[in-house]
Design a protein around this motif. Structure first.
Motif, short mmCIF file in Angstrom:
data_model
loop_
_atom_site.label_atom_id
_atom_site.label_comp_id
_atom_site.label_asym_id
_atom_site.label_seq_id
_atom_site.Cartn_x
_atom_site.Cartn_y
_atom_site.Cartn_z
N MET A 126 70.69 22.38 76.71
CA MET A 126 71.45 23.50 77.27
C MET A 126 71.28 23.56 78.78
SD MET A 126 73.28 25.47 75.25
CE MET A 126 73.29 27.01 76.15
N LEU A 127 70.09 23.29 79.25
CA LEU A 127 69.79 23.37 80.68
C LEU A 127 70.57 22.32 81.46
CD1 LEU A 127 66.23 23.90 82.11
CD2 LEU A 127 67.75 22.26 83.17
N VAL A 128 70.58 21.08 80.96
CA VAL A 128 71.16 19.99 81.75
C VAL A 128 72.68 19.93 81.63
CG1 VAL A 128 69.05 18.63 81.57
CG2 VAL A 128 70.87 18.27 79.91
N THR A 129 73.26 20.56 80.60
CA THR A 129 74.71 20.50 80.43
C THR A 129 75.43 21.74 80.93
OG1 THR A 129 74.50 21.38 78.17
CG2 THR A 129 74.55 18.98 78.42
N ALA A 130 74.70 22.77 81.38
CA ALA A 130 75.35 24.01 81.81
C ALA A 130 76.21 23.78 83.05
CB ALA A 130 74.28 25.07 82.10
N LEU A 133 74.96 28.83 86.76
CA LEU A 133 73.54 29.12 86.95
C LEU A 133 72.97 29.98 85.83
CD1 LEU A 133 73.28 29.72 90.79
CD2 LEU A 133 71.81 28.22 89.44
N LEU A 134 73.76 30.91 85.31
CA LEU A 134 73.22 31.81 84.29
C LEU A 134 72.99 31.07 82.97
CD1 LEU A 134 72.39 34.75 84.06
CD2 LEU A 134 74.63 35.25 83.10
N GLN A 135 73.90 30.20 82.60
CA GLN A 135 73.72 29.42 81.37
C GLN A 135 72.56 28.44 81.55
OE1 GLN A 135 77.37 27.92 79.75
NE2 GLN A 135 76.33 26.29 78.65
N MET A 136 72.44 27.90 82.75
CA MET A 136 71.28 27.05 83.04
C MET A 136 69.98 27.84 82.92
SD MET A 136 68.83 26.22 85.51
CE MET A 136 69.44 27.00 86.98
N PHE A 137 70.00 29.09 83.38
CA PHE A 137 68.81 29.94 83.29
C PHE A 137 68.45 30.24 81.84
CE2 PHE A 137 66.55 34.05 83.86
CZ PHE A 137 65.54 33.59 84.69
N LEU A 138 69.45 30.33 80.97
CA LEU A 138 69.19 30.50 79.54
C LEU A 138 68.39 29.32 78.99
CD1 LEU A 138 69.69 31.88 76.75
CD2 LEU A 138 71.83 30.59 76.64
N GLY A 139 68.84 28.11 79.29
CA GLY A 139 68.08 26.93 78.87
C GLY A 139 66.72 26.86 79.54
N TRP A 140 66.65 27.29 80.78
CA TRP A 140 65.40 27.28 81.55
C TRP A 140 64.36 28.17 80.87
CZ3 TRP A 140 64.64 24.80 86.38
CH2 TRP A 140 63.50 25.17 87.09
N LYS A 190 79.86 35.01 95.37
CA LYS A 190 80.58 35.87 94.42
C LYS A 190 80.89 35.15 93.10
CE LYS A 190 80.73 39.23 97.39
NZ LYS A 190 79.93 38.56 98.45
N SER A 191 80.12 34.13 92.80
CA SER A 191 80.29 33.40 91.55
C SER A 191 79.01 32.62 91.27
CB SER A 191 81.48 32.45 91.63
OG SER A 191 81.58 31.66 90.46
N LEU A 192 78.81 32.27 90.01
CA LEU A 192 77.66 31.45 89.61
C LEU A 192 78.09 30.08 89.10
CD1 LEU A 192 75.43 34.11 87.79
CD2 LEU A 192 75.26 33.30 90.15
N ASP A 193 79.37 29.77 89.13
CA ASP A 193 79.85 28.47 88.66
C ASP A 193 79.50 27.39 89.67
OD1 ASP A 193 80.86 29.63 86.42
OD2 ASP A 193 82.93 29.73 87.15
N TYR A 194 79.03 26.26 89.16
CA TYR A 194 78.71 25.14 90.04
C TYR A 194 79.92 24.71 90.87
CZ TYR A 194 74.40 24.44 87.29
OH TYR A 194 73.20 24.60 86.68
N SER A 195 81.08 24.65 90.22
CA SER A 195 82.27 24.13 90.91
C SER A 195 82.63 24.98 92.12
CB SER A 195 83.45 24.07 89.93
OG SER A 195 83.70 25.36 89.36
N ILE A 196 82.50 26.29 92.01
CA ILE A 196 82.84 27.18 93.13
C ILE A 196 81.76 27.11 94.20
CG2 ILE A 196 83.18 29.59 93.79
CD1 ILE A 196 84.45 30.05 91.07
#
Length: 668
Positions: A126-130, A133-140, A190-196
């Motif tokens: 989950m961490l490496v595929t998020a 940042l928030l989904q990564m933090f869930l795996g973290w 104003k976003s947590l998405d990597y792409s933005i």
């Protein structure tokens, strides 16, 4: 298929955890191993489709959180960095699952153990595929939870309880820093998405946070908070104290934590956020300093450890230092290449150590072993391969990444960036090579070659591990021998386009070209230092010359040995400066003065007693005699008349005076 890579370990953990009583321990082992094995197979296919074919897959499922500007969706990003991490996590986890079937054979809670292993793998995936940042933090956080459960697996042991709590508390410090980094990133982007974040990071290069008279660059602050999180997970100097103590868990847990999960999360975070780190030269310098100091400190401390698993644990800490300061040199692909290589030989070392411990009746002190080469020839051969790969012996896996990192420290471009940082990385990294070779072969001598110090009962029962334990070791040995050679040109070869846009580096760095054109002596320097470390280890363990040298410089040597063997008193300093004052404050101030003092006196023992006394006073008025009641009524009527006269005859509008009269009547 891509979602199956993530979900299969979770399903294996789910069924093994809740249905383990019905399917039995063997059923749990087979189920979890098959699920992780299928996930590893799919990861290999994903590596071909994405890494070798040069594509990127971004899956977006359902909305998760929507609140104002904050919009989080369940998204999964599969790019070159992700598929490499998938290979590391799933393949090593599969071999650890296979190894654990035999290693934990006599444990009555094997189903629970296999459940935790699969859960650990799921959260790391989950961490490496998020993709945010928030989904990564869930795996973290899930990885931290799973590590606590696994370190504390034998929960009846006090040492396991303390080590698990220590790992959890120390990682909470890093997690707090990471959460501040997430808040800061959302405040700016104003976003947590990597792409933005990655596509707009250059627009905020001159953005500053201002507080009172201070101002701080926004990107540097975000990167610094993210690095604090990486310090906790990847055990950098200052937050490294949990890593050696985590050896209290079963050996397969140590292999999984140190090779594929947990400690690699911090390095992965730094590599993933390369587009942000590149715009902060200050933060890159911080990475170089902490990474080189960690490599040096852990290498020196590992020399004086006598616990078999703790020696390998400190080697992990040292290698993580190399990965971090490689990120500080903007060589993120080299860091990830070393992480991948390290996973093979570190898993081999830990699982070989587990085979030794299994054979000698759970003894972990190397001083009580010896002469095991004749009893465990296969384990000796595999441990020797892992140790040589760790030291960077030519043409083994560790040689292609570790030596290249050291060559990069001699690059003139790197020296032009920051003279102090480059000097630290150069000298401390090179000296750490000598320490690595010394403690690796000290382990070989004490465990396999020196005179035996075990008793006859243990010697009579020593035998090689079973096939289920031996097969993962052989496969990891093959990876430790050949993976670096096979993947070298693909990962870090000049002109390779394997990473595509997953790693961003500013175009003013010429490290790779200069590293290829270094003088031949510099290229041979790491090997010469390794040979010198092996030579010193041989002198110490074969001859008695070192005793003469120690006696000649007794005062200096005694102080240094005592200091280093006590891990530089980091734990003692933390206890004296932080833990004890906080515990004393919690007991004497927070508990006794506030909870048991002010709050109880104003609440349970103050206000309630006052109300009780007041109610008992009212109860005493209820005498039951008619004359008393008539007296109260007449007095109340008289007071009411007085208030009426003052209000309407003398036109007094003072409402406070009226309230005073009413309260007077009430209390009478």
């Amino acid at each position: 298929m891509y979602l199956s890579i993530i979900l299969l370990p979770f399903l294996g953990a789910l069924f093994s955890g809740f249905l383990g009583r019905w399917i039995g321990s063997k059923g749990s082992c087979i189920l979890t191993t098959v699920c992780v094995g299928i996930s590893a197979t799919f990861s290999g296919i994903a590596f071909f489709e994405i890494g070798l074919s040069g594509t990127t897959i971004h899956l977006v499922l359902e909305s998760w959180i929507e609140s104002g500007l904050l919009t989080i969706k369940w998204g999964f990003l599969f790019d070159a960095i992700t598929v490499v991490m998938l290979i590391v996590v799933t393949w090593v986890s599969t071999l650890v699952h296979l190894y654990s079937i035999s290693y934990m054979e006599t444990d009555p809670h094997r189903s629970r153990f296999m459940c935790y292993l699969s859960l650990f793998t799921f959260f790391m995936l989950m961490l490496v595929t998020a993709d945010n940042l928030l989904q990564m933090f869930l795996g973290w956080e899930g990885v931290g939870l799973a590590s606590y459960l696994l370190i504390n697996f034998w929960y009846t042991r006090l040492g396991a309880n303390q080590s698990a709590i220590k790992a959890l508390v120390v990682n909470r410090i890093g997690d707090f820093g990471l959460s501040l980094g997430i808040f800061s990133a959302f405040y700016i982007f104003k976003s947590l998405d990597y792409s933005i974040i990655f596509s707009t990071v250059s627009l905020f290069d001159n953005y500053y946070f201002k507080f009172l008279v201070f101002s701080c660059n926004g990107l540097s602050l975000i990167g610094f908070f993210l690095f604090i999180g990486a310090m906790g997970k990847s055990a950098q100097l200052g937050l490294h104290t949990w890593l050696p103590d985590a050896m209290e868990g079963p050996t397969p847990v140590s292999a999984l934590i140190h090779a594929a999960t947990m400690v690699t999360a911090g390095v992965f975070l730094m590599i993933r956020f390369s587009p942000l780190l590149e715009f902060s030269s200050f933060l890159l310098s911080i990475l170089v300093v902490f990474g080189s100091l960690t490599a040096f400190f852990a290498g020196m401390t590992g020399i004086f450890q006598n616990d078999l698993k703790k020696v390998i644990a400190y080697s992990t800490c040292s290698q993580l230092g190399y990965m971090i300061f490689s990120c500080g040199m903007s060589c993120y692909e080299v860091s990830l290449f070393h992480l991948t290589n390290h996973a093979f030989f570190k898993a081999l070392l830990f699982l070989s150590a587990g085979s030794i411990i299994h054979a000698v009746n759970n003894e972990q002190d190397m001083r009580k072993m010896g002469s095991l080469a004749s009893f465990l020839p296969m384990t000796y051969s595999l441990m020797l391969i892992g140790s040589l790969a760790l030291t960077g012996f030519p043409f083994l896996t560790g040689f292609y990444s570790k030596d290249f990192i050291l060559e990069l420290t001699h690059s003139s471009s790197f020296h032009n960036l920051n003279l102090l940082c480059s000097s630290l990385a150069l000298w401390l990294g090179s000296i750490s090579v000598l320490f690595t070779a010394f403690y690796s072969f000290r382990l070989i001598y004490l465990t396999f070659l020196n005179s035996n110090n075990s008793n006859r009962i243990i010697l009579s029962s020593i035998q090689e591990s079973s096939v289920l334990m031996g097969l993962p070791l052989i496969l990891l040995a093959v990876g430790s021998l050949f993976f670096g050679f096979i993947a070298h040109d693909l990962f870090i070869g000049i002109g390779t386009d394997f990473w595509k846009g997953s790693i961003f580096v500013l175009p003013n760095h010429n490290f790779y070209i200069e590293a290829e054109n270094l003088p031949i002596f510099i290229k041979w320097l790491p090997f010469l230092l390794s040979v010198f470390g092996i030579f010193l280890a041989s002198i110490v363990n074969v001859t008695r010359l070192y005793k003469f040298l120690l006696l000649k410089w007794y005062n200096i040597s005694f102080f240094l040995v005592y200091l280093i063997s006590k891990k530089w008193f980091f734990d003692t300093l933390y206890n004296r400066l932080l833990v004890y004052p906080i515990l004393n404050f919690g007991y004497y101030t927070s508990f006794k003065a506030l909870d048991r003092g002010f709050i109880e006196l104003s609440g349970p023992y103050g206000l309630s007693n006052f109300i009780f006394r007041w109610s008992s006073l009212i109860f005493s008025i209820q005498t039951g005699q008619m004359t008393h009641y008539i007296f109260y009524i007449i007095v109340s009527i008289c007071i009411f008349i007085i208030v009426f006269i003052y209000k309407y005859v003398f036109l007094i509008n003072n409402i406070h005076l009226l309230f005073f009269y009413f309260f007077l009547v009430f209390f009478i």
